[in-house]
Each structure stands twice: as C-alpha cells, then as structure tokens.
Design a protein around this motif. Structure first.
Motif, PDB file in Angstrom:
ATOM      1  N   GLU A   1       9.922-125.534  44.025  1.00 41.50           N
ATOM      2  CA  GLU A   1       9.005-126.080  43.017  1.00 41.50           C
ATOM      3  C   GLU A   1       7.549-125.786  43.327  1.00 41.50           C
ATOM      4  OE1 GLU A   1       9.087-129.195  46.206  1.00 41.50           O
ATOM      5  OE2 GLU A   1      10.561-127.856  45.266  1.00 41.50           O
TER       6      GLU A   1
ATOM      7  N   ILE B   1       4.491-123.596  43.337  1.00 40.67           N
ATOM      8  CA  ILE B   1       4.133-122.470  42.474  1.00 40.67           C
ATOM      9  C   ILE B   1       3.350-121.418  43.249  1.00 40.67           C
ATOM     10  CG2 ILE B   1       2.855-121.794  40.398  1.00 40.67           C
ATOM     11  CD1 ILE B   1       3.219-124.783  39.495  1.00 40.67           C
TER      12      ILE B   1
ATOM     13  N   THR C   1      10.646-113.399  35.335  1.00 40.32           N
ATOM     14  CA  THR C   1       9.271-113.365  35.831  1.00 40.32           C
ATOM     15  C   THR C   1       8.882-111.958  36.255  1.00 40.32           C
ATOM     16  OG1 THR C   1       9.560-115.638  36.645  1.00 40.32           O
ATOM     17  CG2 THR C   1       7.634-114.437  37.426  1.00 40.32           C
TER      18      THR C   1
ATOM     19  N   VAL D   1       2.748-121.041  33.627  1.00 43.65           N
ATOM     20  CA  VAL D   1       1.687-121.839  34.218  1.00 43.65           C
ATOM     21  C   VAL D   1       0.339-121.436  33.624  1.00 43.65           C
ATOM     22  CG1 VAL D   1       0.459-122.336  36.383  1.00 43.65           C
ATOM     23  CG2 VAL D   1       2.965-122.256  36.348  1.00 43.65           C
TER      24      VAL D   1
ATOM     25  N   THR E   1       8.006-121.102  35.124  1.00 42.14           N
ATOM     26  CA  THR E   1       8.738-122.298  35.522  1.00 42.14           C
ATOM     27  C   THR E   1      10.005-122.475  34.688  1.00 42.14           C
ATOM     28  OG1 THR E   1       7.543-123.715  33.949  1.00 42.14           O
ATOM     29  CG2 THR E   1       6.552-123.431  36.128  1.00 42.14           C
TER      30      THR E   1
ATOM     31  N   TYR F   1       5.210-126.429  32.312  1.00 38.94           N
ATOM     32  CA  TYR F   1       4.217-125.628  33.027  1.00 38.94           C
ATOM     33  C   TYR F   1       3.133-126.500  33.671  1.00 38.94           C
ATOM     34  CZ  TYR F   1       1.467-126.108  28.682  1.00 38.94           C
ATOM     35  OH  TYR F   1       0.790-126.588  27.590  1.00 38.94           O
TER      36      TYR F   1
ATOM     37  N   THR G   1       5.213-127.728  40.517  1.00 41.01           N
ATOM     38  CA  THR G   1       5.510-128.112  39.146  1.00 41.01           C
ATOM     39  C   THR G   1       5.559-129.637  39.065  1.00 41.01           C
ATOM     40  OG1 THR G   1       7.874-127.881  39.630  1.00 41.01           O
ATOM     41  CG2 THR G   1       6.769-126.007  38.599  1.00 41.01           C
TER      42      THR G   1
ATOM     43  N   SER H   1       9.982-122.615  40.298  1.00 42.69           N
ATOM     44  CA  SER H   1       8.939-121.720  39.809  1.00 42.69           C
ATOM     45  C   SER H   1       9.022-120.399  40.559  1.00 42.69           C
ATOM     46  CB  SER H   1       7.565-122.353  40.027  1.00 42.69           C
ATOM     47  OG  SER H   1       6.533-121.480  39.626  1.00 42.69           O
TER      48      SER H   1
END
Length: 256
Positions: free
Chosen positions: A78, A80, A132, A168, A212, A216, A229, A235
């Motif tokens: 989690e 980021i 991503t 994000v 995420t 976000y 997050t 993330s």
C-alpha cells in the motif's frame, strides 16, 4: 541548454550524459529485481544501491534530497512512493515492492522506477502491475514534438481508468536534467481548467504513473515521507526518463 516556456531544452551532449546516468539506474534496478524474493529485508536493496553507486562513481540522487535519508525509495504494497528501506520490513510471498532510484552522473540526473512481485502474486495484483507498466508506455507514445503535455496525461488516465484502477493525483512526473525536478510537472491525469505546454524536441521528462487498486487518496505516515493509499489497498509505480526528439520519444532508462 535553451529554455522554452520555462522548460530547459537539452542538446545532444546533455542528453548523452543523461543516457549514461539512466543506464546506470537501469542496471541497478535490474539487480534489485534479481534479489526480490520472500524473506529478504528491504534494507538489502539500499545496500545494493549504495555499493553500486560507489562502484560507478555516481552520487545517489535522493540521498539527502530535501532531507530524504536513503539512496532508494522502497515502497511495499500500500506504500505508493518514498518508502524507507528497513531491516525490520521483510518481504513476504505475494507482496509487491516498488523501487524508485536516481543517480547524478557528471552533473546530470537519471531517474526510474519499477514494481516487482514477491514470489507468486494474486491475479488482481498482477493486473495492477501490468496496467501500470503499460500505461507508462501509452503515455510515452504521446511524447511527440507538437503534441501537448496533457496528451501524455490523457493516454495514461484513459488506459488506467479503463481497467477500473485509480490514479494518484498528489504525485506527478517532472522535467529532469541538471536538477532532479524541473519544469514541467507531468500529471497522470488531465487537470480541469489547465492548459498543458506544447512538447518540443530537447525536452527530457520523467513520466511516472502511480496506480491504485482502490481510491487514489493518499496519506503520509509519521516518518513524514512514506505515502500510502488511504484505503491501504495495493499501489504500483513505474517510471522512465525519456527524451523528446524529432524522431519521437527515446527511453533513456530502458533496461539493457
């Protein structure tokens, strides 16, 4: 070095220096990835980074930057971005870990990030990493002279949100050169009511979607650095430094 709307345009020699800086970053990230496995304390990755920087005779870009205490941003699950390596954080099967690494070579910066799975990860987490990574390349494809900066942002946003993931907002990409963070900022979404700058050959950009599974929204932990997050869902983070050229975008931080 010239300026265009506050953005430094790099010449061929300067881009060559940045290519070497990013080649070193890529090699380090390759090695970090090879050492990702269950049971490993994340401080190991910091030790690898410092050792390799000494061997390559380059300076870690993040160490001491605005007070950041490590050479490597090491963010698990989690987290980021801006996570701390630690001898207490041990990677577990099914975790994901994001490495953001930069160096300074002959006065110019390299900067890149990748997310790795630890052992076998669940299908949703694997999809998060794949989306991503691919969104980064969708954005890079738009880094063409004559396009608008927000063409990059729109391509990333459209791809990510098409899979139901969040983007994000608090952290964005950036120009890069003789400074780690230069103009322009490069959001991974299209800001309302804003006008992006035209892209021009000679721009060098660090594009870095942070995506995420859930919301976000972001919180910063008590160490004043680690961004997580808000809902504590997974993330992922990928980043390349690219040069905008008359022949199209060139990825300077591509793995060999």
């Amino acid at each position: 070095m010239k300026k265009f709307r506050g953005v430094f345009l790099k010449n061929e020699k300067e881009i060559g220096l940045m290519r070497e800086a990013n080649r070193i970053v890529s090699r380090i990230l390759d090695e970090l990835g090879e050492n990702v496995k269950p049971g490993v304390p994340t401080i190991l990755f910091e030790e690898i980074c410092r050792t390799r920087c000494a061997e390559y005779n380059v300076r870690p870009a993040f160490l001491g930057y605005q007070g950041f205490p490590f050479a490597l941003c090491c963010s698990v699950n989690e987290e980021i971005v801006h996570g701390f390596p630690s001898d207490k954080r041990i990677l577990q099967e099914g975790d994901i870990v994001s490495f953001d690494m930069g160096v300074v070579f002959n006065g110019f910066y390299g900067d890149s990030a990748r997310t790795f799975g630890v052992g076998a990860v669940d299908p949703e987490t694997k999809k998060l990493m794949d989306v991503t990574r691919e969104s980064l390349h969708k954005g890079i494809e738009q880094a063409l002279p004559g396009n608008n900066l927000y063409d990059i942002s729109a391509a990333i946003q459209s791809y990510v949100e098409g899979f139901g993931f969040g983007i994000v907002r608090r952290f964005v990409g950036h120009g890069i050169g003789s400074h780690l963070h230069e103009k322009p900022e490069i959001p991974n979404f299209v800001p309302k009511g804003m006008t992006g700058v035209p892209l021009k050959a000679g721009m060098v950009l660090a594009i870095e979607p942070m995506v995420t599974v859930g919301s976000y929204e972001v919180e910063i932990l008590d160490d004043n650095w680690t961004a997580v997050t808000k809902d504590r869902k997974m993330s992922a983070h990928f980043e390349h430094t690219i040069a905008v050229t008359s022949d199209g975008p060139t990825i300077l931080s591509a793995s060999e």
